[in-house]
Design a protein around this motif. Structure first.
Motif, PDB file in Angstrom:
ATOM      1  N   GLU A 170       0.841  -1.199   0.000  1.00 22.27           N
ATOM      2  CA  GLU A 170       0.000   0.000   0.000  1.00 22.27           C
ATOM      3  C   GLU A 170       0.873   1.245   0.000  1.00 22.27           C
ATOM      4  O   GLU A 170       0.563   2.236  -0.651  1.00 22.27           O
ATOM      5  N   THR A 197       0.320   3.293  -3.356  1.00 20.82           N
ATOM      6  CA  THR A 197      -0.577   4.434  -3.125  1.00 20.82           C
ATOM      7  C   THR A 197       0.054   5.571  -2.339  1.00 20.82           C
ATOM      8  O   THR A 197      -0.543   6.638  -2.208  1.00 20.82           O
ATOM      9  N   ARG A 223      -8.008  -2.202  -2.557  1.00 20.61           N
ATOM     10  CA  ARG A 223      -7.769  -2.248  -1.108  1.00 20.61           C
ATOM     11  C   ARG A 223      -7.885  -0.888  -0.446  1.00 20.61           C
ATOM     12  O   ARG A 223      -8.224  -0.783   0.729  1.00 20.61           O
ATOM     13  N   SER A 224      -7.559   0.151  -1.172  1.00 20.44           N
ATOM     14  CA  SER A 224      -7.565   1.506  -0.610  1.00 20.44           C
ATOM     15  C   SER A 224      -7.611   2.487  -1.768  1.00 20.44           C
ATOM     16  O   SER A 224      -7.584   2.099  -2.934  1.00 20.44           O
TER      17      SER A 224
END
Length: 321
Positions: A264, A268, A310-311
């Motif tokens: 992540e 991101t 996921r995000s």
């Protein structure tokens, strides 16, 4: 002593004293007239000027209890110099808008100027002027200028199906550092310092242009979000390969300790200012450039053929707090 005690012109005099034009790398030749007049004069031998602006707000982009003034100066300069490099241009000059509370220590402003000048010197650029104003919050606006050196700018809109996707620099380090600081920790130092002062692969921008890059972007808001800008501007689909991203030991250990998926941070997280570019499939990559994916017909961005769910794909100032 605070900036209220020294006054506007006293502050300007103290700061500009620390912004001597460096003689190395041609910065002295680019700046024909520096701070001290109504405006600076910067050489533009190409006849075209690459320009960008970035704003840092205390509490949003930096905290004085997390970073020194010198750190913030480096970071403010890097955010703009990276954008110039992402166009395949050579940075030449920076201008600063410095909005400050009256009780800010003068020493903080001086050390901030030191950081700005030091980061600019890495690419042979110089701080040529700006403005100061009293403000309830510490806000710093920086404008950068660059020279294309007779090359065409590398925009976000030129990627084509069949191109390879490559990256220069590192990803996830600054996001990991931010998470560590947010949890009240100060180590590992390598990750925390990556948040405080990004290490931008400036030279890779010009090299990409010389290698024939078809599109390029600076990763400031998150890999998936920023690569998505290339995909949207070029009308293509970009697929990234997770196996092509190195997971450093410090990041893996920190992620395990904090209960975070380190990918992540990589996919991101922003603020590392890595460069991502697309190249013709037959190009021989050099320097820091390493292949991380492929361009296909279609739209959007995937990781190993799958959409990221996921995000959020990256940072959006008006959708996130």
């Amino acid at each position: 002593m605070t900036v209220a005690q020294t006054g506007e012109f006293g502050l300007i005099e103290r700061v500009t004293r620390r912004l001597a034009i460096p003689a190395q790398n041609g910065a002295d030749a680019d700046c024909l007239l520096g701070p001290g007049d109504d405006a600076a004069v910067v050489r533009a031998p190409d006849g075209r000027v690459v320009a960008c602006t970035d704003v840092l707000v205390e509490g949003r982009h930096f905290r004085r209890d997390w970073s020194t003034a010198t750190d913030v100066g480096h970071r403010a300069a890097a955010a703009n110099l990276a954008d110039i490099a992402a166009m395949g241009a050579r940075p030449t000059a920076l201008l600063i808008g410095f909005c400050t509370p009256r009780d800010l220590p003068v020493e903080w402003a001086e050390e901030f100027a030191d950081g700005m000048a030091a980061e600019a010197a890495l690419v042979g650029a110089s701080v040529v002027g700006g403005d100061t104003v009293a403000s309830p919050s510490l806000t710093i606006a920086v404008t950068a200028l660059g020279d294309l050196q007779r090359r065409e700018p590398v925009t976000r809109a030129g990627a084509r199906p069949g191109d390879i996707v490559a990256m220069a620099g590192r990803l996830g380090w600054a996001a990991a550092g931010y998470t560590i600081l947010s949890r009240g920790f100060r180590s590992p130092g390598a990750l925390v310092n990556a948040f405080r002062r990004p290490e931008v692969p400036y030279a890779a921008g010009i090299l990409a242009a010389e290698l024939g890059a078809t599109a390029m972007i600076d990763v400031s808001d998150g890999m998936l979000a920023d690569v998505g800008h290339i995909a949207a501007a070029s009308g293509v689909h970009i697929d990234l390969r997770r196996a092509n991203f190195t997971l450093p030991r410090q990041m893996a250990d920190s992620a395990n300790a904090l209960g975070v998926d380190p990918y992540e941070w990589i996919f991101t997280g922003g603020e590392d200012h890595a460069l991502v570019a697309t190249f013709p499939p037959d190009v021989m990559l050099g320097g820091e450039w390493a292949e991380i994916g492929v361009v296909r017909a279609g739209e959007g961005v995937t990781v190993d053929g799958t959409r990221w769910t996921r995000s959020a794909a990256g940072w959006d100032h008006f959708r996130q707090e």
